[in-house]
Design a protein around this motif. Structure first.
Motif, short mmCIF file in Angstrom:
data_model
loop_
_atom_site.label_atom_id
_atom_site.label_comp_id
_atom_site.label_asym_id
_atom_site.label_seq_id
_atom_site.Cartn_x
_atom_site.Cartn_y
_atom_site.Cartn_z
N GLY A 382 40.44 47.97 35.03
CA GLY A 382 41.59 47.64 35.87
C GLY A 382 41.45 48.05 37.32
O GLY A 382 42.45 48.11 38.05
N LEU A 383 40.23 48.33 37.76
CA LEU A 383 40.02 48.70 39.16
C LEU A 383 40.14 47.46 40.04
O LEU A 383 39.68 46.38 39.69
CB LEU A 383 38.63 49.33 39.34
N LYS A 384 40.78 47.64 41.18
CA LYS A 384 41.03 46.51 42.07
C LYS A 384 39.90 46.28 43.06
O LYS A 384 39.93 45.33 43.83
CB LYS A 384 42.34 46.73 42.84
N THR A 385 38.92 47.16 43.03
CA THR A 385 37.81 47.03 43.96
C THR A 385 36.58 46.50 43.26
O THR A 385 36.40 46.69 42.06
CB THR A 385 37.48 48.40 44.61
N SER A 386 35.76 45.81 43.99
CA SER A 386 34.47 45.35 43.47
C SER A 386 33.32 46.12 44.10
O SER A 386 32.16 45.84 43.84
CB SER A 386 34.29 43.86 43.74
N ALA A 387 33.69 47.12 44.93
CA ALA A 387 32.67 47.90 45.63
C ALA A 387 32.03 48.90 44.69
O ALA A 387 32.57 49.27 43.64
CB ALA A 387 33.30 48.62 46.81
N THR A 388 30.86 49.36 45.06
CA THR A 388 30.21 50.45 44.35
C THR A 388 30.93 51.74 44.68
O THR A 388 31.19 52.05 45.84
CB THR A 388 28.73 50.55 44.76
N VAL A 430 28.19 54.33 41.39
CA VAL A 430 28.67 53.74 40.14
C VAL A 430 29.11 52.31 40.44
O VAL A 430 30.02 52.08 41.25
CB VAL A 430 29.84 54.55 39.54
N VAL A 431 28.47 51.37 39.80
CA VAL A 431 28.75 49.95 40.05
C VAL A 431 30.03 49.52 39.32
O VAL A 431 30.25 49.88 38.16
CB VAL A 431 27.56 49.08 39.59
N VAL A 432 30.86 48.75 40.02
CA VAL A 432 32.06 48.17 39.42
C VAL A 432 31.76 46.72 39.06
O VAL A 432 31.36 45.92 39.92
CB VAL A 432 33.26 48.22 40.39
N GLN A 433 31.92 46.38 37.79
CA GLN A 433 31.69 45.02 37.33
C GLN A 433 32.94 44.50 36.64
O GLN A 433 33.42 45.10 35.68
CB GLN A 433 30.50 44.97 36.36
N SER A 434 33.48 43.40 37.18
CA SER A 434 34.70 42.78 36.63
C SER A 434 35.83 43.80 36.52
O SER A 434 36.56 43.84 35.52
CB SER A 434 34.40 42.16 35.26
N GLY A 435 35.94 44.64 37.51
CA GLY A 435 37.02 45.61 37.56
C GLY A 435 36.82 46.85 36.71
O GLY A 435 37.75 47.65 36.54
N THR A 436 35.63 47.04 36.17
CA THR A 436 35.36 48.18 35.29
C THR A 436 34.17 48.98 35.81
O THR A 436 33.15 48.41 36.19
CB THR A 436 35.06 47.71 33.85
N ALA A 437 34.33 50.28 35.83
CA ALA A 437 33.25 51.19 36.20
C ALA A 437 32.95 52.08 35.01
O ALA A 437 33.87 52.58 34.35
CB ALA A 437 33.64 52.04 37.41
N SER A 438 31.68 52.30 34.73
CA SER A 438 31.28 53.13 33.61
C SER A 438 30.39 54.27 34.10
O SER A 438 29.53 54.06 34.95
CB SER A 438 30.53 52.31 32.56
N VAL A 439 30.62 55.45 33.55
CA VAL A 439 29.84 56.62 33.93
C VAL A 439 29.43 57.37 32.67
O VAL A 439 30.21 57.48 31.72
CB VAL A 439 30.64 57.54 34.89
N THR A 440 28.21 57.84 32.64
CA THR A 440 27.70 58.60 31.50
C THR A 440 27.83 60.09 31.76
O THR A 440 27.42 60.58 32.81
CB THR A 440 26.23 58.25 31.23
N LEU A 441 28.41 60.81 30.80
CA LEU A 441 28.54 62.26 30.90
C LEU A 441 27.84 62.91 29.73
O LEU A 441 28.12 62.61 28.57
CB LEU A 441 30.01 62.69 30.87
#
Length: 452
Positions: A382-388, A430-441
């Protein structure tokens, strides 16, 4: 809105002058201030405030004798210089004074001096954890049993006697043994004297290291465990707020009696971060993390070195940010997960635009340092940005790592013995793709994502 001094510090009464002689003290406090925009508040108190007598002619800040510098004194005196040192602090100051010795004349002298000298004085505490007053304590009448009712009457009487000399400036309750001893129970006992109370305070330690009690780091740092434990604060905070008073944890940390063997580990730094945010979610406006005897204090943020818990304090302060750090309107803290797993997630929202400013994600799974280290992928939709997005990571080789053993913020950022920043803190992408960003912890890691 989150109080800018949400993360604050309590310093043991007798040790306070010694802390101000440490180069790390002002630097650590100013490091937090730089991230939050306001200096942490400081509460000066603890067990030894109820062993202390004020001597207006004493030429030193404190005077006492101990067999070992790692011991706390059984009795001590302090003089006007004590309050002059307190006046050098940049944030709000709360001073704890003696009630156990039942010398209200001496305590009033100290209260008047504190009010006169300490320009940042927020409140005065009269007594510390009075539920532990022993039967031989002078405050307890012979043949009687000290109870919440007896203590409530005592607090009321002392506030009433001293108020005309210092004003409505008292911090009430200061109990550890909730729920038997509580703000909720004290409020009706104070009756009209509640008008003299400025703040209410509870004390809290999730674990105990006293008398050989065992501590457990994995349990301490568990996100679901922290969520469950901190729910107890909501009722106390609601009771204080119903009287238009503020509610603080005026003394808290990981485990009583200095923290035992777990509180100087990296996992305890992660606990500081998550615990602080859960305190805020339950209505606690400030949490004062206690700093005990210098050189004999596992849970301390600093002393003769800068310790692992301080890394968590700095990381969560960066996540919270300063009021108006983006658009001048302030920000709101929101919990994103349901509190039932090892993964925690929080967001700071702009109160002006409603947009997400930063997100903090935490993997509280324990890692001993040997064997395979698990990891989890956390996705934010649900992120509104497409930026990294930029991200910053808090990590260490293991949950049990100590300061100097690879604990870092942003890749290689650490702190030296005087709390100066060492190394560089860098951002991940972290790349945003189609409003979603994923991070590994990995297990025992936290990451801040900067959204706006």
């Amino acid at each position: 809105m989150v109080d800018p001094a949400l993360l604050s510090v309590s310093i043991e009464f007798f040790a306070f002058p010694g802390y101000l002689n440490l180069s790390a003290t002002q630097k650590c406090l100013s490091n937090i201030q730089a991230l939050r925009g306001v200096a942490p508040a400081v509460r000066i108190g603890g067990t030894t405030q109820d062993r202390a007598s004020f001597d207006p002619s004493l030429q030193s800040a404190v005077q006492y004798t101990v067999d070992s510098p790692l011991d706390a004194p059984d009795t001590l005196t302090y003089g006007p210089e004590f309050f002059e040192l307190a006046n050098t602090l940049k944030g709000d100051v709360t001073v704890g004074l003696n009630r156990q010795l039942n010398n209200i004349t001496n305590t009033m002298l100290a209260a008047v001096e504190a009010k006169k000298v300490v320009s940042g004085l927020l409140a005065l505490e009269l007594g510390n954890e009075p539920e532990f007053y022993a039967s031989g304590s002078p405050i307890i009448p012979s043949g009687t049993t000290w109870s919440p009712t007896e203590d409530g009457a005592s607090q009321k009487a002392w506030f009433t006697s001293i108020q005309s000399s210092v004003g409505d400036i008292f911090q009430a309750a200061v109990y550890l043994q909730y729920p038997t001893w509580s703000t909720t129970g004290l409020i009706p006992l104070l009756e009209g004297a509640i008008s003299y109370v400025k703040t209410f305070s509870g004390h809290s330690y999730p674990q105990s290291a006293c008398g050989g009690a065992s501590t457990n780091l994995q349990t301490l740092m568990s996100h679901s465990g922290i969520v469950s434990y901190t729910k107890q604060y909501a009722k106390e905070a609601t009771s204080a707020h119903s009287q238009n008073k503020r509610y603080f944890l005026g003394e808290t940390n990981s485990a009583t009696c200095g923290g035992g063997g777990i509180s100087n580990n990296f996992g305890a730094g992660l606990w500081v971060m998550d615990y602080l945010l859960q305190g805020a979610m339950n209505g606690v406006e400030r949490l004062y993390f206690h700093q005990g005897t210098i050189g004999n204090c596992a849970y301390c943020f600093w002393g003769n070195d800068t310790f692992a818990p301080f890394y968590g304090a700095m990381f969560v302060s960066e996540f919270l940010g300063s009021e108006g750090d983006v658009d001048g309107s302030g920000s709101k803290l929101v919990m994103l997960d349901n509190g039932s797993s090892s993964l925690g997630a929080y967001a700071m929202f702009s109160t002006k635009t409603g947009e997400v400013l930063r997100v903090l994600v935490y993997n509280s799974a324990f890692f001993s340092g040997s064997g395979s280290r698990s990891s989890e992928v956390v996705s934010l939709a649900g992120l509104k940005t497409s930026a990294t997005l930029r991200a910053k990571r808090l990590t260490a080789p293991a949950s049990t790592s100590l300061a100097g053993q690879g604990i870092t913020i942003g890749g290689s950022g650490t702190f030296d013995a005087s709390c100066n920043s060492v190394g560089s803190q860098v951002f991940e992408s972290v790349v945003v793709q189609s409003g979603t960003a994923s991070v590994t912890l990995k297990a025992s890691e936290a990451v801040i994502l900067y959204v706006n």
